[in-house]
Motif scaffolding. Structure first.
Motif, PDB file in Angstrom:
ATOM      1  N   GLN A 163       0.832  -1.193   0.000  1.00 45.71           N
ATOM      2  CA  GLN A 163       0.000   0.000   0.000  1.00 45.71           C
ATOM      3  C   GLN A 163       0.873   1.251   0.000  1.00 45.71           C
ATOM      4  N   ARG A 164       0.578   2.174  -0.909  1.00 43.04           N
ATOM      5  CA  ARG A 164       1.339   3.418  -1.010  1.00 43.04           C
ATOM      6  C   ARG A 164       0.390   4.602  -0.963  1.00 43.04           C
ATOM      7  N   ARG A 165       0.930   5.735  -0.560  1.00 46.25           N
ATOM      8  CA  ARG A 165       0.130   6.949  -0.532  1.00 46.25           C
ATOM      9  C   ARG A 165      -0.160   7.378  -1.970  1.00 46.25           C
ATOM     10  N   PRO A 166      -1.429   7.633  -2.318  1.00 44.42           N
ATOM     11  CA  PRO A 166      -1.747   8.030  -3.699  1.00 44.42           C
ATOM     12  C   PRO A 166      -1.109   9.360  -4.072  1.00 44.42           C
ATOM     13  N   ILE A 167      -0.822   9.504  -5.365  1.00 41.12           N
ATOM     14  CA  ILE A 167      -0.220  10.728  -5.872  1.00 41.12           C
ATOM     15  C   ILE A 167      -1.291  11.806  -5.997  1.00 41.12           C
ATOM     16  N   ASN A 168      -0.968  13.007  -5.556  1.00 42.53           N
ATOM     17  CA  ASN A 168      -1.870  14.134  -5.722  1.00 42.53           C
ATOM     18  C   ASN A 168      -2.121  14.355  -7.210  1.00 42.53           C
ATOM     19  N   HIS A 213       9.788   4.129 -17.869  1.00 41.24           N
ATOM     20  CA  HIS A 213       8.483   4.095 -18.513  1.00 41.24           C
ATOM     21  C   HIS A 213       8.009   2.647 -18.530  1.00 41.24           C
ATOM     22  N   VAL A 214       6.880   2.398 -17.873  1.00 43.55           N
ATOM     23  CA  VAL A 214       6.388   1.048 -17.633  1.00 43.55           C
ATOM     24  C   VAL A 214       5.114   0.821 -18.437  1.00 43.55           C
ATOM     25  N   LEU A 215       4.994  -0.378 -18.990  1.00 44.64           N
ATOM     26  CA  LEU A 215       3.755  -0.826 -19.616  1.00 44.64           C
ATOM     27  C   LEU A 215       3.147  -1.885 -18.711  1.00 44.64           C
ATOM     28  N   LEU A 216       1.942  -1.610 -18.195  1.00 47.55           N
ATOM     29  CA  LEU A 216       1.242  -2.536 -17.313  1.00 47.55           C
ATOM     30  C   LEU A 216       0.102  -3.175 -18.100  1.00 47.55           C
ATOM     31  N   GLY A 226      -0.615   5.458 -14.358  1.00 48.33           N
ATOM     32  CA  GLY A 226      -0.566   6.783 -14.977  1.00 48.33           C
ATOM     33  C   GLY A 226       0.807   7.408 -14.823  1.00 48.33           C
ATOM     34  N   ASN A 227       0.910   8.678 -15.188  1.00 50.50           N
ATOM     35  CA  ASN A 227       2.176   9.401 -15.058  1.00 50.50           C
ATOM     36  C   ASN A 227       2.493   9.652 -13.591  1.00 50.50           C
ATOM     37  N   GLY A 228       3.784   9.703 -13.292  1.00 50.23           N
ATOM     38  CA  GLY A 228       4.211   9.972 -11.933  1.00 50.23           C
ATOM     39  C   GLY A 228       4.358  11.461 -11.687  1.00 50.23           C
ATOM     40  N   LEU A 229       5.151  11.798 -10.673  1.00 50.82           N
ATOM     41  CA  LEU A 229       5.421  13.194 -10.366  1.00 50.82           C
ATOM     42  C   LEU A 229       6.171  13.845 -11.514  1.00 50.82           C
ATOM     43  N   ASN A 230       6.210  15.169 -11.502  1.00 46.23           N
ATOM     44  CA  ASN A 230       6.892  15.897 -12.571  1.00 46.23           C
ATOM     45  C   ASN A 230       8.322  15.410 -12.734  1.00 46.23           C
ATOM     46  N   GLY A 231       8.656  15.002 -13.960  1.00 45.56           N
ATOM     47  CA  GLY A 231      10.009  14.570 -14.248  1.00 45.56           C
ATOM     48  C   GLY A 231      10.316  13.140 -13.875  1.00 45.56           C
ATOM     49  N   VAL A 232       9.317  12.386 -13.372  1.00 46.20           N
ATOM     50  CA  VAL A 232       9.544  10.985 -13.015  1.00 46.20           C
ATOM     51  C   VAL A 232       8.988  10.118 -14.140  1.00 46.20           C
ATOM     52  N   GLY A 233       8.919   8.801 -13.931  1.00 44.73           N
ATOM     53  CA  GLY A 233       8.504   7.887 -14.980  1.00 44.73           C
ATOM     54  C   GLY A 233       7.000   7.859 -15.178  1.00 44.73           C
ATOM     55  N   SER A 234       6.540   6.804 -15.867  1.00 47.14           N
ATOM     56  CA  SER A 234       5.123   6.704 -16.196  1.00 47.14           C
ATOM     57  C   SER A 234       4.700   5.243 -16.192  1.00 47.14           C
ATOM     58  N   ILE A 235       3.395   5.027 -16.053  1.00 49.25           N
ATOM     59  CA  ILE A 235       2.792   3.701 -16.198  1.00 49.25           C
ATOM     60  C   ILE A 235       1.669   3.834 -17.219  1.00 49.25           C
ATOM     61  N   GLU A 270       4.650   0.580 -10.039  1.00 48.90           N
ATOM     62  CA  GLU A 270       4.938   1.824  -9.326  1.00 48.90           C
ATOM     63  C   GLU A 270       6.403   1.899  -8.918  1.00 48.90           C
ATOM     64  N   HIS A 271       6.967   0.772  -8.507  1.00 51.73           N
ATOM     65  CA  HIS A 271       8.371   0.747  -8.095  1.00 51.73           C
ATOM     66  C   HIS A 271       9.287   1.182  -9.237  1.00 51.73           C
ATOM     67  N   PHE A 272       9.069   0.619 -10.425  1.00 49.13           N
ATOM     68  CA  PHE A 272       9.922   0.986 -11.560  1.00 49.13           C
ATOM     69  C   PHE A 272       9.606   2.397 -12.057  1.00 49.13           C
ATOM     70  N   ARG A 273       8.354   2.828 -11.949  1.00 48.10           N
ATOM     71  CA  ARG A 273       8.022   4.198 -12.346  1.00 48.10           C
ATOM     72  C   ARG A 273       8.733   5.206 -11.460  1.00 48.10           C
ATOM     73  N   ASP A 274       8.784   4.925 -10.163  1.00 52.75           N
ATOM     74  CA  ASP A 274       9.437   5.859  -9.243  1.00 52.75           C
ATOM     75  C   ASP A 274      10.934   5.942  -9.480  1.00 52.75           C
TER      76      ASP A 274
END
Length: 469
Positions: A157-162, A280-283, A327-336, A272-276
């Motif tokens: 469980q992780r805190r959701p992204i704003n 760029h992840v394909l799920l 979905g996309n992560g924080l600004n400048g981070v990876g994506s799912i 999420e681990h690889f996105r952080d």
């Protein structure tokens, strides 16, 4: 030598100070309960004080302890769902919440790692060692390739992204599938549903995207599908080309419902681990419907009333909670970029899970049984499919060409019976004349062999070559 002797008293003083702090901390007693009832897959335990989502161990004489997750409670009774077989359990078996308190401090430790952990949730392996491996919902290898290396246990469980912190979807993603690239362009970080009945080629389409999509890491969640399909998907559809950069989480249909839900959560957490890490992840998750069915089994078993077609309200709350983690992560981070298959039972597009999924996803790709039966693969029904971010990731000329292609396709399909009967007269309808003329090239654009890759630039060029209206 003298400096080492000089530092030794300081280490002992720090160790004694840590022991004093540890002794001052309250050490609550561990609440151990007893198993009082087993009904189907629901275990009832009395005397257990653990939050929903906590993991407990249940003693089974002569067997390894059975692990179970707290899924609800009623008064002093806790409802648990097992993560494995129930063989050996007996009335009155001891139920112990995990994890147990950490040991007292040891000499040389810093930052007080010995303090009691309040995190009783599930922790599963994460890391580079998962690439190229096939694991179950517990993170145990299924591919007989030895234990996992370069992994560490991390919470599920992780805190959701704003929502305001996410990068918008602005960059197109090459999926390697010509029909999608040309008429349903996908954006990096988009979440789409793959709506299909049984036997129309959704697994083949997933395998094509797994092999050809421009992504750093591929995470595949096979949730609630037939066990036979797991090995076939990995060896025949995914292949060596896709497997070396992929992680496969398999929770087949014979797994307990909690394990099927946990498999979907684990696959999402790996993505999420690889996105952080900036990748760029394909799920690819097959399927979202089986996830909802597992939640329905759990909810009905603990007494939640059914609602739409037997699905309790919690099912429709769990779906967005899972999907919104991609979905996309924080600004400048990876994506799912995520593709979730949705089974339309009896090819009914108004199935409650399909209807709910359409509302929370960024588009849907519908596979047609009629096209599949006619030998048209991939059997994508372009008229019923949509990518809601295409206008943000595709150039204007492609959008105009895609709109014209949709109009030609719709016009031809409406007049198909007349054309086949020979009742079509050229020149009577200029729009239909243009549709008939361009249809062979359009059909070639939409069809593709599973072993053929079509990049985004080539797909766009073939679409534009259909010509103006």
């Amino acid at each position: 030598m003298q400096s080492a002797l000089h530092q030794r008293p300081e280490r002992w003083q720090r160790y004694l100070r840590d022991l004093t702090l540890y002794a001052d901390l309250p050490q609550p007693l561990e609440m151990q309960g007893a198993l009082v009832r087993v009904t189907g897959l629901v275990l009832e335990a009395s005397g257990v004080r653990a939050p929903v989502g906590a993991i407990c161990a249940i003693d089974a004489p002569g067997e390894a302890p059975v692990r179970a997750e707290v899924v609800g409670f009623d008064g002093d009774r806790a409802f648990l769902m097992p993560t494995g077989e129930l063989h050996g359990l007996a009335s009155g078996a001891r139920v112990v919440p995990l994890p147990l308190p950490h040991h007292p401090p040891r000499l040389g430790q810093d930052n007080h790692p010995w303090r009691r952990s309040e995190d009783r949730g599930l922790h599963l392996p994460m890391g580079e060692g998962l690439l190229g491996r096939v694991v179950d919902s517990h993170g145990h290898p299924l591919d007989r390739a030895g234990p996992l290396q370069q992994v560490r246990n991390a919470p599920m469980q992780r805190r959701p992204i704003n929502a305001m912190d996410r990068d918008p979807v602005r960059q197109p993603l090459d999926t390697g599938v010509r029909a999608i690239n040309a008429l349903l362009t996908v954006g990096r970080g988009q979440r789409l549903g793959l709506f299909a009945g049984t036997g129309v080629g959704k697994s083949v389409l997933l395998g094509m995207m797994a092999r050809y999509t421009a992504a750093d890491v591929i995470v595949v969640g096979l949730i609630g599908e037939r066990g036979r399909e797991v090995k076939e998907f990995i060896e025949d559809i995914l292949g060596e080309e896709g497997r070396h950069r992929a992680v496969v989480v398999a929770a087949p249909a014979d797994a307990p419902p909690l394990m099927r839900m946990q498999g979907a959560t684990y696959a999402t957490a790996i993505a999420e681990h690889f996105r952080d890490q900036g990748r760029h992840v394909l799920l690819l998750m097959d399927s979202l419907t089986r996830y909802a069915m597992a939640q329905r089994e759990i909810a009905l078993a603990i007494g939640e009333p059914p609602a739409t077609k037997g699905y309790p309200p919690s099912c429709f709350a769990k779906l967005p909670a899972l999907v919104e983690r991609s979905g996309n992560g924080l600004n400048g981070v990876g994506s799912i970029t995520a593709f979730y298959t949705v089974l339309t039972e009896g090819d009914d597009p108004q199935d409650p899970i399909a209807d709910a999924a359409r509302g929370i996803l960024d588009g849907h790709i519908v596979l047609s049984r009629e096209l599949a039966e006619s030998g048209h693969f991939p059997a994508i029904d372009v008229e019923k499919s949509i990518s809601r971010v295409m206008t943000s990731v595709a150039p204007r000329e492609q959008l105009d060409a895609a709109r014209r292609a949709r109009q030609w396709l719709a016009r031809y399909n409406r007049a198909r019976d007349l054309i086949q009967l020979g009742a079509y007269n050229a020149g009577a309808d200029p729009e239909l004349d243009a549709a008939v003329k361009v249809f062979p090239a359009l059909r070639t654009l939409l069809q593709q062999d599973m072993h053929e890759a079509a990049d985004l630039a080539t797909s766009r060029r073939l679409l534009l070559a259909l010509g103006p209206r």
